[in-house]
Design a protein around this motif. Sequence first.
Motif, PDB file in Angstrom:
ATOM      1  N   ARG A  22       0.831  -1.203   0.000  1.00 31.38           N
ATOM      2  CA  ARG A  22       0.000   0.000   0.000  1.00 31.38           C
ATOM      3  C   ARG A  22       0.870   1.260   0.000  1.00 31.38           C
ATOM      4  N   TRP A 100      -8.667   3.367  -7.148  1.00 28.57           N
ATOM      5  CA  TRP A 100      -7.548   4.157  -6.663  1.00 28.57           C
ATOM      6  C   TRP A 100      -6.545   4.424  -7.770  1.00 28.57           C
ATOM      7  N   LEU A 104      -7.598   8.384  -7.177  1.00 25.65           N
ATOM      8  CA  LEU A 104      -6.785   8.586  -5.980  1.00 25.65           C
ATOM      9  C   LEU A 104      -5.313   8.749  -6.358  1.00 25.65           C
ATOM     10  N   TYR A 123       0.080   7.595   7.229  1.00 24.03           N
ATOM     11  CA  TYR A 123      -1.301   7.093   7.171  1.00 24.03           C
ATOM     12  C   TYR A 123      -1.389   5.655   6.690  1.00 24.03           C
ATOM     13  N   ARG A 155      -7.853  16.032  -0.090  1.00 31.22           N
ATOM     14  CA  ARG A 155      -9.295  16.238   0.112  1.00 31.22           C
ATOM     15  C   ARG A 155      -9.853  17.121  -0.995  1.00 31.22           C
TER      16      ARG A 155
ATOM     17  N   PRO B   5     -10.051  12.864  13.397  1.00 34.77           N
ATOM     18  CA  PRO B   5      -9.466  13.298  12.127  1.00 34.77           C
ATOM     19  C   PRO B   5      -8.665  12.188  11.459  1.00 34.77           C
ATOM     20  N   GLU B   6      -7.970  11.391  12.291  1.00 31.59           N
ATOM     21  CA  GLU B   6      -7.167  10.308  11.725  1.00 31.59           C
ATOM     22  C   GLU B   6      -8.064   9.316  10.978  1.00 31.59           C
ATOM     23  N   THR B   8     -11.014   9.886   9.635  1.00 35.45           N
ATOM     24  CA  THR B   8     -11.516  10.497   8.408  1.00 35.45           C
ATOM     25  C   THR B   8     -10.430  10.490   7.341  1.00 35.45           C
ATOM     26  N   ASP B   9      -9.198  10.819   7.789  1.00 39.11           N
ATOM     27  CA  ASP B   9      -8.126  10.859   6.822  1.00 39.11           C
ATOM     28  C   ASP B   9      -7.821   9.477   6.272  1.00 39.11           C
ATOM     29  N   LEU B  12      -9.857   8.481   3.395  1.00 37.89           N
ATOM     30  CA  LEU B  12      -9.394   8.982   2.102  1.00 37.89           C
ATOM     31  C   LEU B  12      -8.805   7.866   1.249  1.00 37.89           C
ATOM     32  N   PHE B  13      -8.196   6.884   1.921  1.00 38.02           N
ATOM     33  CA  PHE B  13      -7.455   5.844   1.205  1.00 38.02           C
ATOM     34  C   PHE B  13      -8.251   4.554   1.075  1.00 38.02           C
ATOM     35  N   ALA B  14      -9.551   4.665   1.328  1.00 35.48           N
ATOM     36  CA  ALA B  14     -10.382   3.457   1.278  1.00 35.48           C
ATOM     37  C   ALA B  14     -10.314   2.795  -0.094  1.00 35.48           C
ATOM     38  N   ALA B  15     -10.075   3.586  -1.139  1.00 37.87           N
ATOM     39  CA  ALA B  15     -10.039   3.024  -2.492  1.00 37.87           C
ATOM     40  C   ALA B  15      -8.782   2.195  -2.737  1.00 37.87           C
ATOM     41  N   LEU B  16      -7.781   2.420  -1.890  1.00 39.42           N
ATOM     42  CA  LEU B  16      -6.519   1.683  -2.044  1.00 39.42           C
ATOM     43  C   LEU B  16      -6.625   0.437  -1.177  1.00 39.42           C
ATOM     44  N   GLU B  18      -6.566  -2.623   1.251  1.00 41.45           N
ATOM     45  CA  GLU B  18      -5.639  -3.017   2.311  1.00 41.45           C
ATOM     46  C   GLU B  18      -5.088  -4.399   2.053  1.00 41.45           C
TER      47      GLU B  18
END
Lengths: 167, 224
Positions: A22, A100, A104, A123, A155, B5-6, B8-9, B12-16, B18
């Motif tokens: 990732r 993505w 993304l 992250y 964002r 916030p972490e 939510t941030d 952002l990467f949900a499309a990538l 895991e």
Amino acid sequence: MFSVNQEPFEAIVQRHGPRVLRVCRAVVGPTAADDAWSETFLSALQAYPTLPAGSNVEAWLVTIAHRKAVDQVRGQSRRAVPTGDLPELASTGSGGPGGWESDLWAALKALPLRQRQTVAYHYLGGLPYADVATILGGTPQAARRAAADGIAALRRAYLTPEPDTRA
Amino acid sequence: MTTSPEATDSALFAALPEVDADAERRLHARLAGSAAEAGLLDVAYRTVDSPLGPLLLAATGEGLVRVAYAREDHDRVLAQLARQISPRVLRAPARLDVAAREIEEYFAGRRVGFDLALDLRLSAGFRRTVLVHLTDIAYGTTTSYAAVAAAAGNPRAVRAAGTACATNPLPVVVPCHRVVRSDGTLGQYAGGTDAKRSLLSLEALRADHAETGVPGSATRPEPA
């Protein structure tokens, strides 16, 4: 005397492989990520018998991945002869349109490299800013700022619906 | 309602993904291949199914170094190999293709001997001498611990011969199951007494078969 890591390397690949993939994908993109991941784990396998026991394996792997990705990014910019707008390389992965690998990655790719790295290592790699700063140089505070800037830019570019840009 | 916030941030990467099982399989195979090419695959392993449960097979560059039954706990065996040989241990089936095929043929009654390079480094001294002599015991026959001790050059070391058999790192392939006690009972076996009995029955059936040409049982395929 110091003790070294003696867990089978296969366990390291199973535990950390997906997360490192990732990170590689976010830093170098879908096409180059396979090479970055492969070079990372081959280097790690070579060095593994001398890794001290109790090391932070995730940080160690992300550090190696960072070096491999930097080599690749340099290679890409050397190869990228300025001949005007080049079409995007076709993706070889499994993400379809809107996945993505298009939206993304386009947003990640638009970030300055340092922001992209900071965002990926914190992250996606799960490293605290202190570790990110060790890898990238600079202070943890600077790493935190770079990540915040990166997230804000992502964002705007990726999550904010754009009104009618094609009209 | 507040969201960290972490969190939510991270969304952002949900499309990538895991987990990307296809990519992980592809990359693992590539790693095993390049590790072997670079001389970094110190221990390769895979498992093979058998009528006695899954068997772990491990090989160094020199040859097959370990065969383990499930009751020995494969994870524990891999951890031992990492300590005793090298932590550069990877699941890498290619190096073990021939061993896996021969073991499958053996359990199917189509093979009476193994033609594999063996690495006996996990066994030393008298135990190792015993293992070398075990490979001389013919398929379908048994011998005693006393005879094994004598063949290994120390007729009085019967107990040590028993220990060598019980700690054989290559069961099935190095046929310690063909060594039984002189009172006719089976003696210890890494795979358990039932496994030892099964192997001896398999071999007896096949050996009968070869002598008499009478089919063993209706469900057994003809030996090739």
